[in-house]
Design a protein around this motif. Sequence first.
Motif, PDB file in Angstrom:
ATOM      1  N   UNK A 222       0.835  -1.198   0.000  1.00 57.11           N
ATOM      2  CA  UNK A 222       0.000   0.000   0.000  1.00 57.11           C
ATOM      3  C   UNK A 222       0.872   1.251   0.000  1.00 57.11           C
ATOM      4  N   UNK A 223       1.874   1.280   0.875  1.00 52.78           N
ATOM      5  CA  UNK A 223       2.762   2.445   0.950  1.00 52.78           C
ATOM      6  C   UNK A 223       3.530   2.612  -0.363  1.00 52.78           C
ATOM      7  N   UNK A 224       3.972   1.501  -0.956  1.00 53.18           N
ATOM      8  CA  UNK A 224       4.730   1.581  -2.206  1.00 53.18           C
ATOM      9  C   UNK A 224       3.876   2.157  -3.331  1.00 53.18           C
ATOM     10  N   UNK A 225       2.604   1.772  -3.385  1.00 53.40           N
ATOM     11  CA  UNK A 225       1.712   2.301  -4.418  1.00 53.40           C
ATOM     12  C   UNK A 225       1.591   3.817  -4.303  1.00 53.40           C
ATOM     13  N   UNK A 226       1.414   4.290  -3.069  1.00 55.32           N
ATOM     14  CA  UNK A 226       1.329   5.742  -2.851  1.00 55.32           C
ATOM     15  C   UNK A 226       2.667   6.422  -3.107  1.00 55.32           C
ATOM     16  N   UNK A 227       3.767   5.702  -2.819  1.00 61.33           N
ATOM     17  CA  UNK A 227       5.107   6.252  -3.008  1.00 61.33           C
ATOM     18  C   UNK A 227       5.417   6.462  -4.495  1.00 61.33           C
ATOM     19  N   UNK A 228       4.858   5.618  -5.367  1.00 64.16           N
ATOM     20  CA  UNK A 228       5.066   5.787  -6.805  1.00 64.16           C
ATOM     21  C   UNK A 228       4.519   7.138  -7.254  1.00 64.16           C
ATOM     22  N   UNK A 229       3.339   7.480  -6.751  1.00 65.84           N
ATOM     23  CA  UNK A 229       2.746   8.775  -7.106  1.00 65.84           C
ATOM     24  C   UNK A 229       3.657   9.921  -6.670  1.00 65.84           C
ATOM     25  N   UNK A 230       4.196   9.836  -5.464  1.00 65.24           N
ATOM     26  CA  UNK A 230       5.101  10.881  -4.983  1.00 65.24           C
ATOM     27  C   UNK A 230       6.384  10.927  -5.811  1.00 65.24           C
ATOM     28  N   UNK A 231       6.863   9.759  -6.241  1.00 63.78           N
ATOM     29  CA  UNK A 231       8.091   9.712  -7.044  1.00 63.78           C
ATOM     30  C   UNK A 231       7.887  10.371  -8.404  1.00 63.78           C
ATOM     31  N   UNK A 232       6.682  10.246  -8.971  1.00 58.65           N
ATOM     32  CA  UNK A 232       6.396  10.919 -10.244  1.00 58.65           C
ATOM     33  C   UNK A 232       6.509  12.429 -10.076  1.00 58.65           C
ATOM     34  N   UNK A 233       5.944  12.940  -8.982  1.00 58.49           N
ATOM     35  CA  UNK A 233       6.026  14.379  -8.707  1.00 58.49           C
ATOM     36  C   UNK A 233       7.477  14.790  -8.452  1.00 58.49           C
ATOM     37  N   UNK A 234       8.222  13.953  -7.745  1.00 62.65           N
ATOM     38  CA  UNK A 234       9.622  14.270  -7.451  1.00 62.65           C
ATOM     39  C   UNK A 234      10.452  14.347  -8.723  1.00 62.65           C
ATOM     40  N   UNK A 235      10.246  13.376  -9.625  1.00 58.32           N
ATOM     41  CA  UNK A 235      10.980  13.397 -10.897  1.00 58.32           C
ATOM     42  C   UNK A 235      10.631  14.634 -11.703  1.00 58.32           C
ATOM     43  N   UNK A 236       9.342  14.979 -11.733  1.00 58.45           N
ATOM     44  CA  UNK A 236       8.927  16.168 -12.474  1.00 58.45           C
ATOM     45  C   UNK A 236       9.531  17.430 -11.861  1.00 58.45           C
ATOM     46  N   UNK A 237       9.574  17.469 -10.535  1.00 53.40           N
ATOM     47  CA  UNK A 237      10.135  18.644  -9.852  1.00 53.40           C
ATOM     48  C   UNK A 237      11.623  18.789 -10.144  1.00 53.40           C
ATOM     49  N   UNK A 251      10.636  13.601 -20.777  1.00 50.08           N
ATOM     50  CA  UNK A 251       9.950  13.179 -19.557  1.00 50.08           C
ATOM     51  C   UNK A 251       8.943  14.269 -19.245  1.00 50.08           C
ATOM     52  N   UNK A 252       7.965  13.962 -18.435  1.00 51.90           N
ATOM     53  CA  UNK A 252       6.946  14.963 -18.135  1.00 51.90           C
ATOM     54  C   UNK A 252       7.561  16.178 -17.441  1.00 51.90           C
ATOM     55  N   UNK A 253       8.553  15.944 -16.613  1.00 48.05           N
ATOM     56  CA  UNK A 253       9.214  17.059 -15.946  1.00 48.05           C
ATOM     57  C   UNK A 253       9.992  17.939 -16.908  1.00 48.05           C
ATOM     58  N   UNK A 254      10.684  17.316 -17.873  1.00 41.50           N
ATOM     59  CA  UNK A 254      11.448  18.113 -18.838  1.00 41.50           C
ATOM     60  C   UNK A 254      10.529  18.898 -19.763  1.00 41.50           C
ATOM     61  N   UNK A 255       9.332  18.368 -20.056  1.00 46.76           N
ATOM     62  CA  UNK A 255       8.357  19.123 -20.854  1.00 46.76           C
ATOM     63  C   UNK A 255       7.873  20.341 -20.069  1.00 46.76           C
ATOM     64  N   UNK A 256       7.656  20.146 -18.778  1.00 46.17           N
ATOM     65  CA  UNK A 256       7.296  21.280 -17.922  1.00 46.17           C
ATOM     66  C   UNK A 256       8.390  22.343 -17.927  1.00 46.17           C
ATOM     67  N   UNK A 257       9.625  21.902 -17.912  1.00 40.38           N
ATOM     68  CA  UNK A 257      10.745  22.845 -17.902  1.00 40.38           C
ATOM     69  C   UNK A 257      10.762  23.684 -19.168  1.00 40.38           C
ATOM     70  N   UNK A 258      10.489  23.042 -20.318  1.00 37.25           N
ATOM     71  CA  UNK A 258      10.440  23.784 -21.577  1.00 37.25           C
ATOM     72  C   UNK A 258       9.283  24.783 -21.554  1.00 37.25           C
ATOM     73  N   UNK A 259       8.136  24.341 -21.000  1.00 37.10           N
ATOM     74  CA  UNK A 259       6.960  25.210 -20.983  1.00 37.10           C
ATOM     75  C   UNK A 259       7.031  26.328 -19.971  1.00 37.10           C
ATOM     76  N   UNK A 260       7.994  26.272 -19.053  1.00 41.79           N
ATOM     77  CA  UNK A 260       8.124  27.300 -18.018  1.00 41.79           C
ATOM     78  C   UNK A 260       8.379  28.684 -18.606  1.00 41.79           C
ATOM     79  N   UNK A 261       9.162  28.730 -19.673  1.00 36.88           N
ATOM     80  CA  UNK A 261       9.569  30.019 -20.246  1.00 36.88           C
ATOM     81  C   UNK A 261       8.557  30.578 -21.236  1.00 36.88           C
TER      82      UNK A 261
END
Length: 301
Positions: A222-237, A251-261
């Motif tokens: 159960x904790x690991x399933x929830x931890x995957x969601x947090x890891x996705x946010x961490x990678x994006x951050x 990656x979704x995070x690198x796309x966000x980085x491009x869209x930041x500007x």
Amino acid sequence: MSENKTQDILGREANMAMLQKERKANNAWNKLKRNRTAMIGFFIVAFMILMALLAPVISPYSPNAINPGIPFKGIGFKGHLLGTDDLGRDILSRIIYGARVSLIVAVGATLVGAGIGVLIGLVAGYFGGWLDAVLMRIMDGMFSFPFILLAMILITVFGNGVTNVIFAIGIASVPGFARVTRGQVIIVKEEEYCNACRVVGVSDTRLLFLHILPNCVSQIIVYATLRVASAIISEASLSFLGLGIALPTASWGSILRVGRDCLTTAPHVAGVAGVFILVTVIGFNLLGDGIRDVMDPKMKQ
């Protein structure tokens, strides 16, 4: 006599059939199916995983194919369903391939964190004493850092790249797994069957891994399933800050980085990636909550 025997046999068969039906209705999958929110999460996660696995088949373009003539085209532009980014790359293709990278990082980091954290939690919870005190103080020291800050420090040490991001987020996840596992071990090791194993001379290693750990697995899953969601946010951050997956890897995070500007001129670049991150995280959280309800004997459907 023969009629009584026949009735007894029929009665036993009816009881067995009823018992089998009840067991089938109460198995983990059927319990999960009765939880609507969990099934929504399951289908979201399954869709994202399937999209990642079939990326080379369903992606309309190469994720790194540059077309300088069509930068920052909006959603619905001809031939580009979700538009293009600053270099004219197809956003849909980058989202599809980004799902593969983001999920690999999230699952890999969770496995690394679970592998190390569960072992620490088992040892600390079972042996107790000074060993428990030392290990838990180390975990407390890691907990004193905000998760993303600890991951950033580790990335600075390890460097960029998929493997390094996995290990950085995984190591930052260790304290959580250690705490969850230790708490379960402290409860389980006092059960009667554990005392019986000690009486008959079962070794500590055998008791830990063959009797105690299997009875802690449900909470860890159960904790690991929830931890995957947090890891996705961490990678994006991390990728958004330029410390995670290096460009041009999608990656979704690198796309966000491009869209930041270009948030004011082309908000769809970051917006699309943000929506996929949001939906995937919600899916894993809903699935994790459903698994918790299924595996918790106190929760009755």
